[in-house]
Design a protein around this motif. Structure first.
Motif, PDB file in Angstrom:
ATOM      1  N   ARG A 108       0.820  -1.213   0.000  1.00 40.24           N
ATOM      2  CA  ARG A 108       0.000   0.000   0.000  1.00 40.24           C
ATOM      3  C   ARG A 108       0.856   1.268   0.000  1.00 40.24           C
ATOM      4  O   ARG A 108       0.634   2.187  -0.787  1.00 40.24           O
ATOM      5  N   TRP A 112       1.349   4.394  -2.956  1.00 37.59           N
ATOM      6  CA  TRP A 112       1.293   5.836  -2.728  1.00 37.59           C
ATOM      7  C   TRP A 112       2.573   6.519  -3.203  1.00 37.59           C
ATOM      8  O   TRP A 112       2.534   7.578  -3.831  1.00 37.59           O
ATOM      9  N   GLY A 178      -4.727   6.014  -6.874  1.00 35.42           N
ATOM     10  CA  GLY A 178      -6.095   5.509  -6.830  1.00 35.42           C
ATOM     11  C   GLY A 178      -6.163   4.011  -6.628  1.00 35.42           C
ATOM     12  O   GLY A 178      -7.107   3.501  -6.005  1.00 35.42           O
ATOM     13  N   THR A 180      -4.469   2.278  -4.681  1.00 31.35           N
ATOM     14  CA  THR A 180      -4.322   1.927  -3.266  1.00 31.35           C
ATOM     15  C   THR A 180      -5.637   2.065  -2.507  1.00 31.35           C
ATOM     16  O   THR A 180      -5.764   1.553  -1.396  1.00 31.35           O
ATOM     17  N   ASN A 181      -6.602   2.757  -3.111  1.00 28.34           N
ATOM     18  CA  ASN A 181      -7.869   3.014  -2.421  1.00 28.34           C
ATOM     19  C   ASN A 181      -9.076   2.373  -3.085  1.00 28.34           C
ATOM     20  O   ASN A 181     -10.127   2.242  -2.460  1.00 28.34           O
ATOM     21  N   ALA A 182      -8.945   2.019  -4.354  1.00 28.10           N
ATOM     22  CA  ALA A 182     -10.110   1.495  -5.072  1.00 28.10           C
ATOM     23  C   ALA A 182      -9.676   0.410  -6.045  1.00 28.10           C
ATOM     24  O   ALA A 182      -8.598   0.475  -6.629  1.00 28.10           O
TER      25      ALA A 182
END
Length: 275
Positions: A108, A112, A178, A180-182
């Motif tokens: 993760r 980023w 993106g 990492t979040n979706a």
């Protein structure tokens, strides 16, 4: 020496001269080659599967490329602007840290950092365009005042090239963040579009470098960003395919090796023209 004092022969020599030192070109070639090998080591296509060893090797390659940038920083600052070069160096540092984290399977945070690194690179290219605009304004001011031209436009890339590549890198970075979040195609499509735009920007600039570095080096320089851009397309088409990760690393590895070839050929041309 002002632009008007240069003879046609001198202007031609300056336009065809390789400004990077042989040491910088050699280090860049070695760094890209090491990075490419690292990505290939992590590719299942070579029967080894993704491994921490591959990320570690890629990290070493990134460090060597960073060293080549730092050694060339004085000249690059003069030609492209200090703020742009600082951002590009920060881009390389952040991407290097991301590779190091990949060796420890820190997914993760790595995502980023990869995204942030490419965004920094894109903003750096945008600052090159700003630097060029300032130089052009200074040149026009000299012309309007009737004074001898003292200002020089040292940025050879066009505004279209710089802005296209800058937008591409920013989109690629935003897409990486993106991820990492979706889940899903959205971030992957963004990365693919960004990669294609960045490749177009690079290709539109390197094609005029044939007199400086040679045709083969330019061809390698064109193919390199194409492979980089292609690395995310399989994921965007079918995110569920388990083989996509291997294809991505394979494309990145081949692209880096082609970039290394271009730098190595430029190094050879540099040695032959500086005798």
């Amino acid at each position: 020496m002002s632009t008007t004092e240069l003879t046609p022969q001198e202007r031609r020599f300056e336009s065809e001269r390789i400004h990077a030192s042989a040491q910088v070109l050699l280090l860049a070639a070695i760094g890209l080659a090491i990075f490419g090998v690292g990505k290939l080591v992590g590719s299942a296509a070579f029967g080894m599967g993704y491994s921490q060893v591959g990320s570690t090797i890629a990290f070493v390659g990134t460090v060597v490329v960073l060293i080549s940038l730092v050694l060339h920083v004085d000249h690059l600052s003069f030609r492209l602007g200090l703020s742009a070069i600082v951002l590009v160096i920060l881009c390389a540092i952040v991407l290097g840290v991301a590779q190091l984290l990949g060796a420890f399977n820190v997914g993760r945070i790595k995502g980023w950092l990869v995204g942030a690194g490419w965004v920094l690179g894109g903003v750096g290219l945008a600052m090159v365009a700003v630097h060029k605009e300032g130089q052009m304004k200074a040149t026009l001011t000299d012309y309007a005042s009737g004074a001898p031209w003292q200002a020089r436009v040292t940025v050879h890339a066009s505004f279209l090239t710089l802005i296209t590549a800058a937008i591409g890198l920013v989109l690629y970075g935003v897409g990486a963040i993106g991820l990492t979040n979706a889940a899903g195609r959205g971030p992957l499509v963004l990365m693919s579009v960004g990669g294609v735009l960045a490749a177009i920007g690079v290709i539109s600039h390197v094609e005029h470098l044939v007199p400086r570095i040679g045709l083969v080096a330019v061809i390698a320089g064109i193919l390199s960003p194409l492979f980089w851009a292609a690395s995310t397309i399989p994921n965007a088409i079918d995110p569920s395919n388990s083989a996509n990760g291997s294809v991505t690393r394979l494309c990145l590895g081949i692209g880096a090796l082609l970039g290394a070839l271009a730098c190595a050929l430029a190094f050879a041309k540099k040695l032959s023209t500086d005798r």
